[in-house]
Design a protein around this motif. Structure first.
Motif, PDB file in Angstrom:
ATOM      1  N   GLN A 161       0.833  -1.221   0.000  1.00 48.10           N
ATOM      2  CA  GLN A 161       0.000   0.000   0.000  1.00 48.10           C
ATOM      3  C   GLN A 161       0.857   1.256   0.000  1.00 48.10           C
ATOM      4  O   GLN A 161       0.486   2.267  -0.576  1.00 48.10           O
ATOM      5  CB  GLN A 161      -0.932   0.004   1.220  1.00 48.10           C
ATOM      6  CG  GLN A 161      -2.096  -0.952   1.058  1.00 48.10           C
ATOM      7  CD  GLN A 161      -2.996  -0.991   2.287  1.00 48.10           C
ATOM      8  OE1 GLN A 161      -2.697  -0.400   3.331  1.00 48.10           O
ATOM      9  NE2 GLN A 161      -4.097  -1.709   2.191  1.00 48.10           N
ATOM     10  N   GLU A 162       2.018   1.186   0.661  1.00 43.12           N
ATOM     11  CA  GLU A 162       2.933   2.340   0.667  1.00 43.12           C
ATOM     12  C   GLU A 162       3.295   2.746  -0.753  1.00 43.12           C
ATOM     13  O   GLU A 162       3.635   3.891  -1.019  1.00 43.12           O
ATOM     14  CB  GLU A 162       4.238   1.992   1.397  1.00 43.12           C
ATOM     15  CG  GLU A 162       4.216   2.157   2.873  1.00 43.12           C
ATOM     16  CD  GLU A 162       3.914   3.577   3.349  1.00 43.12           C
ATOM     17  OE1 GLU A 162       4.322   4.548   2.697  1.00 43.12           O
ATOM     18  OE2 GLU A 162       3.247   3.686   4.378  1.00 43.12           O
ATOM     19  N   SER A 163       3.274   1.805  -1.662  1.00 44.19           N
ATOM     20  CA  SER A 163       3.689   2.077  -3.043  1.00 44.19           C
ATOM     21  C   SER A 163       2.595   2.722  -3.878  1.00 44.19           C
ATOM     22  O   SER A 163       2.825   3.008  -5.044  1.00 44.19           O
ATOM     23  CB  SER A 163       4.164   0.782  -3.719  1.00 44.19           C
ATOM     24  OG  SER A 163       5.562   0.673  -3.576  1.00 44.19           O
ATOM     25  N   ARG A 164       1.434   2.963  -3.291  1.00 46.83           N
ATOM     26  CA  ARG A 164       0.364   3.580  -4.095  1.00 46.83           C
ATOM     27  C   ARG A 164       0.751   4.978  -4.574  1.00 46.83           C
ATOM     28  O   ARG A 164       0.190   5.479  -5.526  1.00 46.83           O
ATOM     29  CB  ARG A 164      -0.937   3.626  -3.289  1.00 46.83           C
ATOM     30  CG  ARG A 164      -1.562   2.245  -3.176  1.00 46.83           C
ATOM     31  CD  ARG A 164      -2.802   2.276  -2.324  1.00 46.83           C
ATOM     32  NE  ARG A 164      -3.438   0.971  -2.276  1.00 46.83           N
ATOM     33  CZ  ARG A 164      -4.389   0.628  -1.419  1.00 46.83           C
ATOM     34  NH1 ARG A 164      -4.825   1.498  -0.530  1.00 46.83           N
ATOM     35  NH2 ARG A 164      -4.915  -0.575  -1.457  1.00 46.83           N
ATOM     36  N   ALA A 183       0.059  -8.145  -5.892  1.00 42.45           N
ATOM     37  CA  ALA A 183       0.627  -6.791  -5.789  1.00 42.45           C
ATOM     38  C   ALA A 183      -0.204  -5.815  -6.601  1.00 42.45           C
ATOM     39  O   ALA A 183      -0.541  -4.718  -6.133  1.00 42.45           O
ATOM     40  CB  ALA A 183       2.084  -6.794  -6.265  1.00 42.45           C
ATOM     41  N   ALA A 184      -0.577  -6.208  -7.819  1.00 38.73           N
ATOM     42  CA  ALA A 184      -1.359  -5.317  -8.686  1.00 38.73           C
ATOM     43  C   ALA A 184      -2.719  -5.024  -8.057  1.00 38.73           C
ATOM     44  O   ALA A 184      -3.218  -3.904  -8.127  1.00 38.73           O
ATOM     45  CB  ALA A 184      -1.521  -5.951 -10.061  1.00 38.73           C
ATOM     46  N   ARG A 185      -3.305  -6.023  -7.415  1.00 35.66           N
ATOM     47  CA  ARG A 185      -4.598  -5.816  -6.767  1.00 35.66           C
ATOM     48  C   ARG A 185      -4.483  -4.739  -5.688  1.00 35.66           C
ATOM     49  O   ARG A 185      -5.323  -3.867  -5.564  1.00 35.66           O
ATOM     50  CB  ARG A 185      -5.073  -7.139  -6.138  1.00 35.66           C
ATOM     51  CG  ARG A 185      -6.458  -7.120  -5.549  1.00 35.66           C
ATOM     52  CD  ARG A 185      -6.755  -8.377  -4.727  1.00 35.66           C
ATOM     53  NE  ARG A 185      -5.970  -8.487  -3.499  1.00 35.66           N
ATOM     54  CZ  ARG A 185      -6.190  -7.800  -2.389  1.00 35.66           C
ATOM     55  NH1 ARG A 185      -7.195  -6.945  -2.329  1.00 35.66           N
ATOM     56  NH2 ARG A 185      -5.424  -7.946  -1.318  1.00 35.66           N
ATOM     57  N   VAL A 186      -3.380  -4.786  -4.933  1.00 46.51           N
ATOM     58  CA  VAL A 186      -3.232  -3.842  -3.817  1.00 46.51           C
ATOM     59  C   VAL A 186      -2.838  -2.440  -4.300  1.00 46.51           C
ATOM     60  O   VAL A 186      -3.353  -1.438  -3.813  1.00 46.51           O
ATOM     61  CB  VAL A 186      -2.196  -4.361  -2.789  1.00 46.51           C
ATOM     62  CG1 VAL A 186      -1.961  -3.341  -1.684  1.00 46.51           C
ATOM     63  CG2 VAL A 186      -2.637  -5.692  -2.197  1.00 46.51           C
ATOM     64  N   VAL A 187      -1.921  -2.368  -5.263  1.00 43.78           N
ATOM     65  CA  VAL A 187      -1.402  -1.029  -5.628  1.00 43.78           C
ATOM     66  C   VAL A 187      -2.251  -0.320  -6.667  1.00 43.78           C
ATOM     67  O   VAL A 187      -2.038   0.864  -6.933  1.00 43.78           O
ATOM     68  CB  VAL A 187       0.072  -1.061  -6.100  1.00 43.78           C
ATOM     69  CG1 VAL A 187       0.998  -1.529  -5.004  1.00 43.78           C
ATOM     70  CG2 VAL A 187       0.244  -1.920  -7.344  1.00 43.78           C
ATOM     71  N   GLY A 188      -3.184  -0.992  -7.277  1.00 46.74           N
ATOM     72  CA  GLY A 188      -4.050  -0.323  -8.257  1.00 46.74           C
ATOM     73  C   GLY A 188      -3.297   0.040  -9.520  1.00 46.74           C
ATOM     74  O   GLY A 188      -2.723  -0.817 -10.168  1.00 46.74           O
ATOM     75  N   ASP A 222      -0.348  -5.000 -15.216  1.00 44.89           N
ATOM     76  CA  ASP A 222       0.653  -4.042 -15.713  1.00 44.89           C
ATOM     77  C   ASP A 222       2.022  -4.337 -15.095  1.00 44.89           C
ATOM     78  O   ASP A 222       2.406  -3.763 -14.076  1.00 44.89           O
ATOM     79  CB  ASP A 222       0.180  -2.624 -15.369  1.00 44.89           C
ATOM     80  CG  ASP A 222       1.081  -1.559 -15.993  1.00 44.89           C
ATOM     81  OD1 ASP A 222       2.024  -1.915 -16.738  1.00 44.89           O
ATOM     82  OD2 ASP A 222       0.830  -0.368 -15.720  1.00 44.89           O
ATOM     83  N   VAL A 223       2.741  -5.257 -15.716  1.00 41.80           N
ATOM     84  CA  VAL A 223       4.093  -5.599 -15.259  1.00 41.80           C
ATOM     85  C   VAL A 223       5.062  -4.989 -16.265  1.00 41.80           C
ATOM     86  O   VAL A 223       4.898  -5.143 -17.473  1.00 41.80           O
ATOM     87  CB  VAL A 223       4.312  -7.130 -15.177  1.00 41.80           C
ATOM     88  CG1 VAL A 223       5.692  -7.445 -14.601  1.00 41.80           C
ATOM     89  CG2 VAL A 223       3.232  -7.785 -14.331  1.00 41.80           C
ATOM     90  N   ARG A 224       6.081  -4.296 -15.753  1.00 40.52           N
ATOM     91  CA  ARG A 224       6.993  -3.568 -16.652  1.00 40.52           C
ATOM     92  C   ARG A 224       8.421  -4.100 -16.663  1.00 40.52           C
ATOM     93  O   ARG A 224       9.282  -3.509 -17.316  1.00 40.52           O
ATOM     94  CB  ARG A 224       7.044  -2.088 -16.241  1.00 40.52           C
ATOM     95  CG  ARG A 224       5.688  -1.405 -16.162  1.00 40.52           C
ATOM     96  CD  ARG A 224       5.301  -0.758 -17.469  1.00 40.52           C
ATOM     97  NE  ARG A 224       3.981  -0.153 -17.348  1.00 40.52           N
ATOM     98  CZ  ARG A 224       3.768   1.158 -17.124  1.00 40.52           C
ATOM     99  NH1 ARG A 224       4.786   1.979 -17.007  1.00 40.52           N
ATOM    100  NH2 ARG A 224       2.532   1.622 -17.016  1.00 40.52           N
ATOM    101  N   GLY A 225       8.682  -5.170 -15.905  1.00 41.36           N
ATOM    102  CA  GLY A 225      10.061  -5.649 -15.923  1.00 41.36           C
ATOM    103  C   GLY A 225      10.221  -6.952 -15.160  1.00 41.36           C
ATOM    104  O   GLY A 225       9.383  -7.308 -14.310  1.00 41.36           O
ATOM    105  N   TYR A 226      11.314  -7.647 -15.481  1.00 44.90           N
ATOM    106  CA  TYR A 226      11.650  -8.916 -14.802  1.00 44.90           C
ATOM    107  C   TYR A 226      13.164  -8.953 -14.571  1.00 44.90           C
ATOM    108  O   TYR A 226      13.950  -8.839 -15.513  1.00 44.90           O
ATOM    109  CB  TYR A 226      11.236 -10.115 -15.659  1.00 44.90           C
ATOM    110  CG  TYR A 226      11.689 -11.442 -15.069  1.00 44.90           C
ATOM    111  CD1 TYR A 226      10.906 -12.111 -14.128  1.00 44.90           C
ATOM    112  CD2 TYR A 226      12.924 -12.007 -15.417  1.00 44.90           C
ATOM    113  CE1 TYR A 226      11.335 -13.305 -13.560  1.00 44.90           C
ATOM    114  CE2 TYR A 226      13.354 -13.206 -14.847  1.00 44.90           C
ATOM    115  CZ  TYR A 226      12.562 -13.851 -13.916  1.00 44.90           C
ATOM    116  OH  TYR A 226      12.978 -15.023 -13.346  1.00 44.90           O
ATOM    117  N   PHE A 227      13.561  -9.105 -13.321  1.00 50.42           N
ATOM    118  CA  PHE A 227      14.980  -9.272 -12.972  1.00 50.42           C
ATOM    119  C   PHE A 227      15.145 -10.623 -12.282  1.00 50.42           C
ATOM    120  O   PHE A 227      14.458 -10.893 -11.283  1.00 50.42           O
ATOM    121  CB  PHE A 227      15.436  -8.182 -12.001  1.00 50.42           C
ATOM    122  CG  PHE A 227      15.557  -6.823 -12.629  1.00 50.42           C
ATOM    123  CD1 PHE A 227      16.783  -6.357 -13.104  1.00 50.42           C
ATOM    124  CD2 PHE A 227      14.441  -6.000 -12.745  1.00 50.42           C
ATOM    125  CE1 PHE A 227      16.893  -5.100 -13.679  1.00 50.42           C
ATOM    126  CE2 PHE A 227      14.538  -4.750 -13.324  1.00 50.42           C
ATOM    127  CZ  PHE A 227      15.763  -4.295 -13.794  1.00 50.42           C
TER     128      PHE A 227
END
Ligand code: IFM
Length: 397
Positions: free
Chosen positions: A238-241, A293-298, A337-342
């Motif tokens: 949630q902090e990442s919103r 994660a996507a569900r929580v951060v919108g 919405d995923v923008r990268g993979y490490f």
């Protein structure tokens, strides 16, 4: 063969951290912990894999197979060995690394805190901690030109649970509930660092990386699972919103059961395969983690800043990554919405107390520091350049 629908600009790379690879991180709290009499660490990090001197070689290995991105961390203990004393030499060192990455066509994703602090730092529960971190971040901001993505803190939920994790003896039993004062100090440090970075570098995209496992409650535990997860990962997500991205670091699943009226993690079944860290071998965990994660951060995009497996069998690493990327492809297909993979990690490195678990795409001889790429490194490069996940050979399944 399976297509992975990578959007344009998708970050595709491998990750490391300073303390785990550089060596001789003598001014850090972890160095002190490793070397104290009766340390809980089985082994010290020592010269690690000498990436402090060999970072160029490491980056070459990544760039040569077509990786486009490299996640590494900057070591606070080197930048600020004494309170308020900043090392120009250390800042210059990391500036060279950033330029070295850009020069090789690798976009750096830079983490500012990956588990280690200067030995003088009194901890995240100290009310002064967010200001002290922000002061360090302000110094580092001066060397970040050309860096598009900056992560403030790695796995704050693990850092906040660390004292209890030690008492529990590792993550195999699930993440203990983080300590409130630590969680609050870390969140506040993150917000202040984000403010400093945005003021100094308006173009930079700021986030942090949360340990997000694929929690799977059984039916009776479903209703109570949210309350279990909130302190362990939801609040950190949630902090990442208000961030520009959120980092997801996923390795395994954790099944939750109801014990009386208490939710607790269930040990993997006796037939479950375990990795060198004791975690259940469960490649599809990445799919569940990015969806949660996507569900929580919108609307905030997700970047997978770590995913990998501790194994001595590189065929198993390829099979694991195949499963993880197949789950990621399904999430992308579903519009997440995923923008990268490490991948964690570019190198076999120091696993916080032991050299046992090997997560690397590259092995390193710890006597000579000679690097030997494993087949998984080229495999990962090919997936990124082709956008195709090759079918596994029968022997790899
Ligand atoms: O090695 C660690 C890393 O430092 C943080 N995320 C999990 C990895 C594997 O345990």
């Amino acid at each position: 063969m399976h297509r992975i629908p990578l959007p344009p600009g998708f970050l595709w790379g491998a990750a490391t951290s300073a303390h785990q690879t550089e060596g001789a991180n003598e001014n850090s709290d972890w160095w002190a912990l490793e070397n104290m009499p009766g340390s809980f660490c089985e082994e010290p990090s020592g010269q690690a894999v000498d990436s402090f001197h060999r970072w160029g070689e490491d980056m070459d290995l990544a760039a040569d197979v077509g990786l486009r991105d490299y996640r590494f961390s900057i070591e606070w203990a080197r930048i600020e060995p004494e309170p308020g004393v900043f090392s120009g030499e250390a800042l210059e060192h990391y500036r060279h690394m950033i330029e070295g990455a850009l020069h090789r066509g690798l976009r750096p994703l830079v983490t500012l805190h990956h588990f280690t602090c200067p030995a003088w730092f009194t901890g995240w529960a100290d009310p002064a901690a967010p200001d002290l971190f922000a002061r360090y971040v302000a110094q580092v901001a001066g060397i970040l030109e050309g860096v598009e993505h900056v992560g403030t803190i790695n796995e704050p939920n693990v850092v906040a649970a660390f004292p209890r994790l030690l008492a529990q003896g590792g993550l195999a039993e699930g993440l203990p509930e983080p300590e409130e004062a630590l969680a609050q100090g870390l969140a506040s440090a993150h917000r202040q660092a984000r403010h400093v970075l945005r003021a100094a570098l308006p173009e930079v995209r700021v986030g942090w990386s949360v340990s997000v496992q694929d929690y799977q409650p059984d039916l009776p535990a479903v209703a109570a699972a949210a309350a279990y997860l909130y302190p362990r990962q939801t609040r950190f997500l949630q902090e990442s919103r208000d961030d520009d991205w959120v980092g997801v670091q996923a390795y395994t699943r954790i099944r939750l059961v109801l014990d009386g009226d208490v939710v607790r993690p269930a040990a993997p079944g006796s037939s479950a395969q375990r990795t060198q860290t004791g975690w259940e071998y469960y490649p599809a965990a990445l799919g569940g983690a990015v969806r949660e994660a996507a569900r929580v951060v919108g609307a905030v995009p997700v970047i997978v800043t770590e995913n990998g497996v501790a194994t001595g069998d590189d065929g198993q690493r390829i099979a694991y990554t195949h499963g993880a990327l197949t789950a990621l492809a399904a999430a992308l297909d579903d519009g997440i919405d995923v923008r990268g993979y490490f991948h964690w990690s570019l190198l076999d490195n120091y696993e916080w107390g032991s050299w046992g678990p090997t997560f690397g795409l590259v092995s390193v001889d710890r006597g000579t520091f000679v690097r030997s790429p494993k087949p998984s490194l080229a495999w990962l490069g090919r997936v990124g350049t082709s956008g195709l996940i090759p079918s596994l050979e029968p022997s790899q399944r």
